[in-house]
Design a protein around this motif. Structure first.
Motif, PDB file in Angstrom:
ATOM      1  N   GLY A 195     -44.902 -18.671  20.978  1.00 24.93           N
ATOM      2  CA  GLY A 195     -43.720 -18.758  20.121  1.00 24.93           C
ATOM      3  C   GLY A 195     -43.290 -17.382  19.646  1.00 24.93           C
ATOM      4  O   GLY A 195     -42.104 -17.022  19.700  1.00 24.93           O
ATOM      5  N   TYR A 196     -44.246 -16.570  19.234  1.00 25.56           N
ATOM      6  CA  TYR A 196     -43.905 -15.212  18.799  1.00 25.56           C
ATOM      7  C   TYR A 196     -43.311 -14.417  19.960  1.00 25.56           C
ATOM      8  O   TYR A 196     -42.291 -13.730  19.818  1.00 25.56           O
ATOM      9  CB  TYR A 196     -45.138 -14.480  18.252  1.00 25.56           C
ATOM     10  CG  TYR A 196     -44.839 -13.020  17.996  1.00 25.56           C
ATOM     11  CD1 TYR A 196     -44.202 -12.620  16.822  1.00 25.56           C
ATOM     12  CD2 TYR A 196     -45.133 -12.052  18.956  1.00 25.56           C
ATOM     13  CE1 TYR A 196     -43.870 -11.293  16.613  1.00 25.56           C
ATOM     14  CE2 TYR A 196     -44.802 -10.722  18.756  1.00 25.56           C
ATOM     15  CZ  TYR A 196     -44.178 -10.349  17.582  1.00 25.56           C
ATOM     16  OH  TYR A 196     -43.845  -9.034  17.389  1.00 25.56           O
ATOM     17  N   MET A 198     -41.688 -15.445  22.440  1.00 22.11           N
ATOM     18  CA  MET A 198     -40.319 -15.869  22.720  1.00 22.11           C
ATOM     19  C   MET A 198     -39.317 -15.186  21.796  1.00 22.11           C
ATOM     20  O   MET A 198     -38.158 -14.998  22.151  1.00 22.11           O
ATOM     21  CB  MET A 198     -40.188 -17.380  22.540  1.00 22.11           C
ATOM     22  CG  MET A 198     -40.807 -18.150  23.675  1.00 22.11           C
ATOM     23  SD  MET A 198     -40.698 -19.911  23.301  1.00 22.11           S
ATOM     24  CE  MET A 198     -41.194 -20.571  24.881  1.00 22.11           C
ATOM     25  N   SER A 199     -39.793 -14.820  20.617  1.00 20.83           N
ATOM     26  CA  SER A 199     -38.889 -14.223  19.638  1.00 20.83           C
ATOM     27  C   SER A 199     -38.744 -12.711  19.818  1.00 20.83           C
ATOM     28  O   SER A 199     -37.989 -12.068  19.100  1.00 20.83           O
ATOM     29  CB  SER A 199     -39.406 -14.515  18.226  1.00 20.83           C
ATOM     30  OG  SER A 199     -40.510 -13.683  17.950  1.00 20.83           O
ATOM     31  N   THR A 200     -39.448 -12.128  20.758  1.00 25.70           N
ATOM     32  CA  THR A 200     -39.419 -10.664  20.863  1.00 25.70           C
ATOM     33  C   THR A 200     -38.189 -10.131  21.564  1.00 25.70           C
ATOM     34  O   THR A 200     -37.926  -8.945  21.535  1.00 25.70           O
ATOM     35  CB  THR A 200     -40.616 -10.136  21.679  1.00 25.70           C
ATOM     36  OG1 THR A 200     -40.581 -10.768  22.957  1.00 25.70           O
ATOM     37  CG2 THR A 200     -41.925 -10.395  20.989  1.00 25.70           C
ATOM     38  N   GLY A 201     -37.452 -11.007  22.269  1.00 25.47           N
ATOM     39  CA  GLY A 201     -36.295 -10.511  22.993  1.00 25.47           C
ATOM     40  C   GLY A 201     -36.641 -10.036  24.396  1.00 25.47           C
ATOM     41  O   GLY A 201     -35.764  -9.774  25.196  1.00 25.47           O
ATOM     42  N   PHE A 203     -38.745 -11.882  26.275  1.00 20.85           N
ATOM     43  CA  PHE A 203     -39.447 -13.022  26.866  1.00 20.85           C
ATOM     44  C   PHE A 203     -39.095 -13.202  28.342  1.00 20.85           C
ATOM     45  O   PHE A 203     -39.965 -13.437  29.180  1.00 20.85           O
ATOM     46  CB  PHE A 203     -39.126 -14.306  26.076  1.00 20.85           C
ATOM     47  CG  PHE A 203     -39.967 -15.465  26.483  1.00 20.85           C
ATOM     48  CD1 PHE A 203     -41.346 -15.434  26.307  1.00 20.85           C
ATOM     49  CD2 PHE A 203     -39.398 -16.599  27.053  1.00 20.85           C
ATOM     50  CE1 PHE A 203     -42.144 -16.506  26.696  1.00 20.85           C
ATOM     51  CE2 PHE A 203     -40.197 -17.676  27.437  1.00 20.85           C
ATOM     52  CZ  PHE A 203     -41.566 -17.632  27.258  1.00 20.85           C
ATOM     53  N   ALA A 316     -48.365  -8.182  17.728  1.00 18.78           N
ATOM     54  CA  ALA A 316     -47.760  -9.459  17.344  1.00 18.78           C
ATOM     55  C   ALA A 316     -48.314  -9.930  16.006  1.00 18.78           C
ATOM     56  O   ALA A 316     -47.561 -10.328  15.112  1.00 18.78           O
ATOM     57  CB  ALA A 316     -48.025 -10.508  18.418  1.00 18.78           C
ATOM     58  N   MET A 320     -45.965 -10.711  12.669  1.00 16.09           N
ATOM     59  CA  MET A 320     -45.503 -12.062  12.356  1.00 16.09           C
ATOM     60  C   MET A 320     -46.023 -12.564  11.011  1.00 16.09           C
ATOM     61  O   MET A 320     -47.076 -12.118  10.549  1.00 16.09           O
ATOM     62  CB  MET A 320     -45.889 -13.021  13.480  1.00 16.09           C
ATOM     63  CG  MET A 320     -47.359 -13.245  13.663  1.00 16.09           C
ATOM     64  SD  MET A 320     -47.608 -13.937  15.311  1.00 16.09           S
ATOM     65  CE  MET A 320     -48.639 -15.302  14.915  1.00 16.09           C
TER      66      MET A 320
END
Ligand code: TRP
Length: 468
Positions: A195-196, A198-201, A203, A316, A320
């Motif tokens: 999930g993290y 995916m949020s990094t840009g 992915f 990460a 987060m």
């Protein structure tokens, strides 16, 4: 044939066998090794070859190992001796068991060192060392740890003691239960990390790297140094992918065979095996999908080697919400995953010492653990006082050499012999009887184990030495 039983005991159910074998399979191989060798070997095409090896080489050989173990009901060395006799084959087949014990020693010696890193990271993350840290800060913590042999020795010693303690008590008393809770928890945490990621840009970049095959990279290995890319011809990524299929499924050295020897009769070998292989593969792929986006989002190098997860995941966790908590939990679970694998590396040798030398489990574990510990020192020094070129052979450190020798040569060779024994030397009735499965499934296994798996191993070997 009268039904044999193992003097070491038996799993209480099929589910327990699946958990134990999954505990053995899922370990540092999935979360630490798979991402870093994928990074070193160019990504997508490597992953594809690895998946292919799992399907056509790994699963059939895993079935063969479980089957042989359950039929022999002893340590791999004695199982091979007994079955060879029963099938009228040469007693030299016991060498498969011996080389397995040796491979187990070698693998455990460096496995314990890396598991020691994971142990150390539990405390570093818990202590808040990575909160808000950038890539450079995380890197500094990593080199601070690996550059210090004394600390590494302390963590290596601790992990070795933990593994010896479990094997000494017998597998059933402690680990069976622990694995039941810990494996699912590890899974959940990997998805949190995913999930993290995916949020990094980055992915999509991560997914492309993992799943978009560039077949040129199977034969050329490229490295970017100071912005310029240089490539050199290399025959070995395919061999590394196959070696890893063996490593990640714990095949080729008798670990799965010895676990099979504790399996109750009358449970399906085929179904259990496929499930174990699927779970193992899923964990590796999710780990890759969690790690590479972090690599690309932070401008890190995918081919940076054994330190990869220790230099990416803390970024990460540092960024987060709740990262200190989740990060600590993650490394605790990674240690557990490594722990449940390490015991399966010791078990074949311990079972043999108990059977043939009359040692108690406690003594046998102590003997094996201490010998392995000494060998582990070589791998520790590979990251600091022996990291210079003057200590390298074929451009590899002691650690790299051991890993290459065990995973890419000894395991596939052991697996090849197991395939030949189960497919060609063993009478058809024997394996039909032990598997007790549908005729078409048996037929499929038989084609794979007689032709496909051995040929694949041989072709990959020849390819790696440049003959093919
Ligand atoms: N499969 C484990 C992992 O991926 C390591 C392991 C345990 C292993 N037992 C083994 C590897 C036997 C080879 C042989 O981490």
């Amino acid at each position: 044939m009268t039904e044999r039983t193992s003097i070491h005991g038996q799993w209480s159910s099929r589910l327990v066998f699946i958990l134990a074998a999954t505990g053995s399979a899922v370990g540092l191989g999935n979360i630490w090794k798979f991402p870093y060798i994928t990074g070193e070997n160019g990504g997508g095409a490597f992953v594809l070859v690895y998946l292919l090896c799992i399907a056509v080489v790994g699963i059939p050989i895993m079935m063969a190992e479980v089957m042989l173990g359950r039929r022999g009901r002893q340590s791999p060395i004695n199982t091979m001796t007994a079955l060879a006799k029963e099938e009228g084959a040469s007693s030299a087949w016991s060498l498969v068991g011996w080389s397995g014990v040796l491979a187990g020693f070698i693998i455990l010696s460096y496995y314990s060192v890396i598991a020691g890193w994971a142990l150390a990271y539990v405390f570093r993350v818990a202590g808040g060392l990575f909160n808000g840290a950038d890539a450079a800060g995380v890197q500094a913590v990593f080199t601070g740890l690996t550059g210090d042999p004394e600390r590494l020795i302390a963590w290596h010693t601790l992990f070795m003691l933990m593994s010896m303690a479990v094997v000494a008590r017998g597998v059933r008393a402690g680990l069976e239960k622990a694995v039941t809770y810990l494996m699912p928890a590890l899974f959940v945490l990997l998805f949190v990390l995913l999930g993290y990621a995916m949020s990094t840009g980055a992915f999509i970049d991560g997914l492309k790297f993992l799943f978009q095959p560039d077949f040129g990279k199977l034969f050329y290995v490229c490295e970017t140094v100071a912005g310029t890319e240089s490539c050199e011809l290399s025959g070995s990524p395919v061999l590394v992918a196959m070696g890893h299929a063996f490593f990640t499924l714990s095949l080729g050295m008798g670990a799965i065979m010895v676990y099979g020897s504790y399996m109750p009769k009358g449970t399906s070998i085929a179904r259990s095996t496929v499930l174990i292989a699927l779970l193992d593969t899923l964990v590796a792929l999710v780990a890759g999908m969690a790690i590479f986006p972090i690599v690309f989002a932070n401008g890190l190098e995918p081919g940076s080697g054994p330190g990869l997860i220790f230099q990416t995941l803390p970024i990460a966790f540092g960024a987060m919400p709740g990262g200190q908590f989740f990060g600590t939990l993650f490394f605790v679970l990674l240690v557990f995953a490594a722990w449940s694998s390490a015991i399966s590396l010791i078990e074949p040798a311990v079972a043999w010492l108990v059977e043939n030398r009359g040692l108690t489990r406690v003594r046998a574990s102590a003997v094996i653990g201490m010998t392995t510990w000494v060998l582990g020192l070589g791998s520790i020094f590979s990251f600091n006082i022996w990291s210079g070129d003057e200590y390298k052979l074929f451009g590899k450190t002691f650690f790299d050499l051991l890993d290459y020798l065990a995973a890419n040569i000894m395991l596939p060779l052991g697996g090849l012999l197991i395939a030949l024994f189960a497919g060609w030397l063993m009478k058809r009735e024997s394996s039909v009887d032990e598997f007790a499965m549908h005729a078409w499934r048996y037929g499929l296994w038989r084609v794979l184990i007689r032709y496909v798996s051995p040929l694949a191993v041989v072709v990959v070997f020849l390819n790696a030495v440049g003959i093919f």
